[in-house]
Design a protein around this motif. Structure first.
Motif, short mmCIF file in Angstrom:
data_model
loop_
_atom_site.label_atom_id
_atom_site.label_comp_id
_atom_site.label_asym_id
_atom_site.label_seq_id
_atom_site.Cartn_x
_atom_site.Cartn_y
_atom_site.Cartn_z
N PRO A 96 0.62 -1.26 -0.22
CA PRO A 96 0.12 0.04 -0.32
C PRO A 96 1.26 1.30 0.03
CG PRO A 96 -0.38 -1.24 2.13
CD PRO A 96 0.52 -1.69 0.91
N HIS A 97 1.35 1.02 0.48
CA HIS A 97 3.48 2.90 0.01
C HIS A 97 3.76 2.43 -0.69
CE1 HIS A 97 5.18 -1.17 1.87
NE2 HIS A 97 5.78 -0.20 1.79
N MET A 98 3.54 1.66 -1.54
CA MET A 98 4.93 1.85 -2.78
C MET A 98 3.72 2.38 -3.98
SD MET A 98 7.23 -0.99 -2.73
CE MET A 98 7.48 -1.44 -1.51
N THR A 99 3.94 3.04 -5.12
CA THR A 99 3.06 3.32 -6.57
C THR A 99 3.25 2.52 -7.09
OG1 THR A 99 5.47 3.76 -7.60
CG2 THR A 99 4.14 5.62 -5.98
N ALA A 100 2.37 2.54 -7.88
CA ALA A 100 2.05 1.21 -8.86
C ALA A 100 3.40 0.52 -9.46
CB ALA A 100 0.96 1.75 -10.25
N ALA A 101 4.38 2.22 -9.85
CA ALA A 101 5.39 1.25 -10.79
C ALA A 101 6.21 0.70 -9.44
CB ALA A 101 6.10 2.73 -11.27
N GLU A 102 6.64 1.37 -8.05
CA GLU A 102 7.62 0.66 -6.90
C GLU A 102 7.10 -1.30 -7.02
OE1 GLU A 102 8.56 4.91 -5.31
OE2 GLU A 102 6.33 3.93 -4.56
N ASN A 103 5.80 -0.73 -6.98
CA ASN A 103 5.47 -2.52 -6.70
C ASN A 103 5.93 -2.99 -7.87
OD1 ASN A 103 3.55 -3.44 -4.58
ND2 ASN A 103 2.98 -0.99 -4.56
N ILE A 104 6.16 -3.23 -8.56
CA ILE A 104 6.20 -3.66 -10.11
C ILE A 104 8.09 -4.47 -9.80
CG2 ILE A 104 6.61 -3.62 -12.73
CD1 ILE A 104 3.32 -2.19 -12.63
N MET A 105 8.57 -2.76 -9.65
CA MET A 105 9.94 -2.74 -9.58
C MET A 105 10.41 -3.95 -8.58
SD MET A 105 10.37 0.66 -9.92
CE MET A 105 12.88 1.05 -9.88
N GLU A 106 9.75 -3.73 -6.93
CA GLU A 106 9.94 -4.26 -5.39
C GLU A 106 10.83 -5.73 -6.00
OE1 GLU A 106 10.90 -2.67 -3.30
OE2 GLU A 106 11.15 -4.44 -1.61
N GLY A 107 10.22 -6.77 -6.47
CA GLY A 107 11.25 -8.31 -6.50
C GLY A 107 11.79 -7.92 -7.54
N GLN A 108 11.81 -7.21 -9.02
CA GLN A 108 13.09 -7.35 -9.66
C GLN A 108 13.90 -6.76 -8.90
OE1 GLN A 108 12.00 -5.38 -13.38
NE2 GLN A 108 10.27 -4.92 -12.65
N VAL A 109 14.32 -5.64 -8.27
CA VAL A 109 15.33 -5.29 -7.36
C VAL A 109 15.42 -6.04 -6.63
CG1 VAL A 109 16.23 -3.35 -5.87
CG2 VAL A 109 15.07 -3.18 -8.33
N THR A 110 14.83 -6.86 -5.60
CA THR A 110 15.40 -7.18 -4.42
C THR A 110 15.21 -8.92 -4.77
OG1 THR A 110 12.70 -7.61 -4.00
CG2 THR A 110 14.24 -6.02 -2.24
N VAL A 111 14.98 -9.31 -5.75
CA VAL A 111 15.03 -10.74 -5.97
C VAL A 111 15.66 -11.25 -6.86
CG1 VAL A 111 13.89 -13.07 -6.23
CG2 VAL A 111 13.16 -11.71 -5.01
N LEU A 112 15.32 -10.59 -8.46
CA LEU A 112 16.44 -10.46 -9.14
C LEU A 112 17.38 -9.58 -9.12
CD1 LEU A 112 13.51 -10.70 -11.70
CD2 LEU A 112 14.51 -12.19 -10.69
N GLY A 113 17.60 -9.14 -8.46
CA GLY A 113 19.41 -7.83 -8.75
C GLY A 113 18.86 -6.66 -9.83
N ARG A 114 17.93 -6.62 -9.99
CA ARG A 114 17.84 -5.79 -11.23
C ARG A 114 18.59 -4.38 -10.60
NH1 ARG A 114 13.04 -7.61 -14.93
NH2 ARG A 114 14.18 -10.04 -15.44
N SER A 115 18.63 -3.47 -11.54
CA SER A 115 19.05 -2.30 -11.47
C SER A 115 17.96 -1.14 -11.10
CB SER A 115 19.97 -1.18 -12.28
OG SER A 115 19.13 -1.40 -13.34
N ARG A 116 17.35 -0.80 -10.39
CA ARG A 116 16.17 0.31 -10.10
C ARG A 116 15.72 1.26 -11.58
NH1 ARG A 116 14.40 0.65 -5.67
NH2 ARG A 116 12.80 2.31 -6.29
N ASP A 117 16.82 1.58 -12.08
CA ASP A 117 16.46 1.95 -13.33
C ASP A 117 16.08 1.04 -14.38
OD1 ASP A 117 17.35 4.28 -12.79
OD2 ASP A 117 19.48 4.38 -14.30
N ALA A 118 16.71 -0.30 -14.53
CA ALA A 118 16.33 -1.15 -15.46
C ALA A 118 15.04 -1.66 -14.83
CB ALA A 118 17.08 -2.46 -15.52
N ALA A 119 14.84 -1.66 -13.85
CA ALA A 119 13.33 -2.40 -13.45
C ALA A 119 12.34 -1.35 -13.24
CB ALA A 119 13.58 -2.88 -11.50
N ARG A 120 12.54 0.04 -13.68
CA ARG A 120 11.73 0.37 -13.88
C ARG A 120 11.30 0.93 -15.04
NH1 ARG A 120 8.96 5.35 -11.33
NH2 ARG A 120 8.37 6.59 -13.22
#
Ligand code: ADP
Length: 246
Positions: A96-120
């Motif tokens: 709930p505390h993350m925007t739509a984009a951040e919700n979709i970025m979260e797992g990409q960054v924390t689990v897959l190790g993608r950069s924030r730019d690539a995830a965004r």
């Protein structure tokens, strides 16, 4: 892609899954139907180890897991299998505390190790794909249920899973919002995503499923292409269920 053999799940004395065998081929959409309490959600949750089966086998791609009461599944196997399986929940489960984009970025960054730019970048592509390119900076409470669920689907896709599991993805939605979610799911199915969908939406099953599985009492009663299940039903129990729901 997925092979399940003689899968059992017990909660205390209640045997919810009583020996499930199923196969899902790459690119297939398999729809699971059945009465409430028949074990559909439990089966789906066993496929990504949100529930640990009591007995049986699951093969996903080249990963093979055997379940017995005495052997504990390794944490690394659980994590690996979860990476291969995206999950879309009935109640969206967005942060709930993350925007739509951040919700979709979260797992990409924390689990897959993608950069924030690539995830965004990927998040924005996927938001466009589900028709929400202008909602990227909104928070879940600013979105309708249908929009939140489309973010949920984009979030699952962002992990590039081998299969996406949908647990009654439209049953919490107001009727007028169901169509926009089913449309996104139909597009995904047509693009060749491998999908396992628990739903009461029989029209979706008719139009998008390669195979329909009818479960009752923790067992598969009948399975086949939608034409067979809906127009040429073989079992009395399936017939009774369909006559109530449609
Ligand atoms: P369905 O999705 O077909 O409605 P479920 O898989 O949700 O069915 O539930 C099947 C049965 O398992 C129900 O009787 C339910 O109460 C029981 N059940 C599901 N999850 C749990 C749990 N975590 N602990 C105990 N019983 C559970």
């Amino acid at each position: 892609m997925i092979e399940v053999k003689n899968l059992h799940k017990r909660f205390g004395n209640l045997e919810v899954l009583q020996g499930i065998d199923m196969k899902v081929k790459k690119g297939e959409t398999v729809v699971i139907i059945g009465p409430s309490g028949s074990g559909k959600t439990t089966l789906l949750r066993c496929l990504n180890l949100l529930e640990i089966p009591t007995a049986g086998e699951i093969t996903l791609g080249n990963r093979h897991l055997v379940f017995t009461e005495s052997v504990k599944i390794k944490e690394q196997d659980i994590i690996a299998l979860r990476k291969q399986t995206g999950m879309v929940f009935q109640n969206y489960n967005l942060f709930p505390h993350m925007t739509a984009a951040e919700n979709i970025m979260e797992g990409q960054v924390t689990v897959l190790g993608r950069s924030r730019d690539a995830a965004r970048k990927r998040a924005l592509e996927l938001l466009r794909k589900v028709g929400l390119e202008n909602r990227a900076e909104m928070y879940p409470h600013q979105l309708s249920g249908g929009q939140q669920q489309r973010v949920g689907i984009a979030r699952a896709m962002a992990m590039d899973p081998d299969v996406i599991l949908f647990d009654e993805p439209t049953s919490a939605l107001d009727p007028e919002l169901v169509g926009e979610v089913l449309k996104v799911m139909k597009e995904l199915a047509a693009e060749g995503m491998t999908m396992v969908v628990v739903t009461h939406e029989m029209n979706f099953a008719r139009e998008a499923a390669d195979k329909v599985i009818f479960i009752d009492g923790g067992r598969i009663v009948e399975e086949g292409p939608p034409e067979q299940i809906f127009e040429n039903t073989q079992h009395e129990r399936t017939m009774q269920f369909l006559s109530k729901i449609t």
